[in-house]
Design an enzyme around this catalytic site. Structure first.
Site, mmCIF file in Angstrom:
data_model
loop_
_atom_site.group_PDB
_atom_site.id
_atom_site.type_symbol
_atom_site.label_atom_id
_atom_site.label_comp_id
_atom_site.label_asym_id
_atom_site.label_seq_id
_atom_site.Cartn_x
_atom_site.Cartn_y
_atom_site.Cartn_z
ATOM 1 N N GLY A 16 10.625 -1.466 -7.497
ATOM 2 C CA GLY A 16 11.965 -1.574 -6.883
ATOM 3 C C GLY A 16 12.159 -2.925 -6.268
ATOM 4 O O GLY A 16 12.889 -3.740 -6.787
ATOM 5 N N THR A 17 11.481 -3.200 -5.191
ATOM 6 C CA THR A 17 11.126 -4.571 -4.801
ATOM 7 C C THR A 17 12.032 -5.456 -3.996
ATOM 8 O O THR A 17 13.261 -5.435 -4.094
ATOM 9 C CB THR A 17 10.788 -5.405 -6.061
ATOM 10 O OG1 THR A 17 9.725 -4.774 -6.709
ATOM 11 C CG2 THR A 17 10.348 -6.795 -5.721
#
Lengths: 205, 218
Positions: free
Chosen positions: B18-19
């Site tokens: 996701g990040t």
């Protein structure tokens, strides 16, 4: 995208020796975005009766209000506090009334009998099927994680302090493995003579 | 649509980083940073992931998007750079690495889901940061942010960034920005991993727990 995981959120309740505990996370999010970190999902329905309402946030608010309404009328008519087991049936009835267009909530009830102080916990599904247990109940987006934590950590006849530690660890470690839960936690420990509310210092990610 | 309700939702979801990722250039090198959360649906499959991947001795990439896609692409780029190094007997240029990433991300753009920041140091041009977002464009920037969490910090980074920052200022900038993104984005979290790449080499740092900066938490 499931409606039950749109906002995210979890509740656990555990049985102890002459006490119960109920805990929730505090996140209000819209899918991946966190909007606020003070959205509690546990509501006081009586001096020793609490209900947790994880699921769709709009229904959390609506169901809490409608339950309080029904409970208030009962208290006025009967002139006594409602027993937890009776409250479970009130919740069940309210949910089943919407059988074919339900509230997206899977409630958890925790409390002590107003007269005998006997502890009680139960959970219900979104259409009102009740389940009474004598150990713990969990509900929310991290339910699988919470089941794992509770099965490992719970033991019977825990005192209020040990129960607080156990339920806190079970909730915190479960929500740390869920991207849509967490951002704070609140724990209620309900005993015959007092209710202790503690806010946990938790990961805010 | 979920046709199968017997298994949890995360059993049918692709693994995604996701990040929140970021890289900043300074005089003498770059600072790259990332969070450490990998999710399958909403289940956090890994909460201590290392998203800062070495592709050459002085070149790192920050990966966001599909975990499988970005690992595969960076493995291939790493192989190409190693081969090039054998042929030329020189460490590869950062812009070469960036363009190798671009080549693959553009050619296979319909099949990949990869957002990459490629940053490092070379003798020719010093510290450089290249952004290769989804779709496969490649652009050099003084600093770059990426991943789902980056959307929450565009305003913050634009207001705080200034040219001519020192290495320490860049580290603080990356740490604060990622902390803010991790707070708001459900797909980002865990620890903050940093890598500082200069002529001296690569220094790796991890910021955990209470060392992660905390801001307004209302």
């Amino acid at each position: 995208m499931s409606i039950m995981s749109y906002n995210g959120g979890d509740v656990i309740a555990m049985m102890g020796k002459n006490c119960v505990a109920i805990a929730c996370d505090r996140r209000f999010g819209i899918q991946a975005q966190t909007v606020s970190t003070d959205f509690d999902k546990i509501f006081e329905m009586g001096p020793k009766l609490f209900v947790g309402l994880p699921g769709l946030a709009t229904d959390t608010q609506t169901v809490a209000q409608r339950l309080k309404f029904r409970l208030n009328l009962y208290t006025l008519r009967e002139n006594r506090a409602m027993k937890p087991k009776t409250f479970m049936s009130v919740v069940s009835n309210l949910l089943y009334e919407k059988r074919f267009g339900p509230y997206f909530i899977e409630p958890v009830v925790a409390g002590l009998d107003p007269k005998t102080n006997e502890p009680f916990i139960c959970s219900l599904d979104l259409i009102g099927c009740p389940m009474v247990t004598d150990d713990f109940v969990v509900s929310g987006t991290a339910s699988e994680q919470m089941y794992g934590m509770c099965e490992s950590l719970w033991q019977p006849d825990l005192g209020p302090d040990d129960l607080f530690e156990t339920i806190s660890q079970a909730l915190m470690n479960a929500v740390d493995r869920d991207a849509t839960s967490g951002w704070g936690a609140k724990v209620y420990v309900i005993e015959a003579d007092k209710v202790t509310i503690k806010t946990l210092k938790a990961r805010m990610d | 649509m979920r046709t199968n309700n017997m298994t949890p939702e995360w059993m049918d979801s692709e693994v995604s980083t996701g990040t929140s990722i970021m890289a900043v250039e300074f005089d003498g090198g770059v600072v790259v940073g990332a969070d450490s959360r990998t999710t399958t649906g909403s289940y956090i499959a890994n909460r201590v992931t290392d998203k800062l991947t070495k592709v050459a001795d002085y070149i790192y990439c920050c990966r966001s998007g599909s975990a499988a896609d970005t690992q595969a692409v960076s493995d291939i780029v790493s192989y190409h750079l190693d081969f090039l190094q054998s042929e030329t007997q020189e460490p590869p240029l950062v812009r070469t690495a960036a363009h190798l990433f671009k080549g693959m991300c553009y050619q296979y753009r319909d099949q990949l889901s990869a957002g990459i920041i490629c940053a490092g140091w070379d003798k020719k041009d010093g510290g450089q940061v290249y952004s290769i977002p989804i779709g496969g464009m490649c652009v050099q920037q003084p600093f770059a942010i990426g991943g789902s969490g980056s959307t929450y910090i565009y305003g913050y980074v634009d207001s705080v960034f200034k040219t001519g920052m020192t290495q320490e200022e860049c580290m603080k900038f990356v740490t604060n920005s990622l902390a803010l993104a991790m707070m708001r984005d459900g797909s980002s979290g865990g620890v903050i991993r940093l890598a500082i790449i200069t002529q001296k080499g690569v220094e790796r740092k991890v910021i955990v727990g209470s060392d992660i900066p905390r801001f307004y938490e209302g």
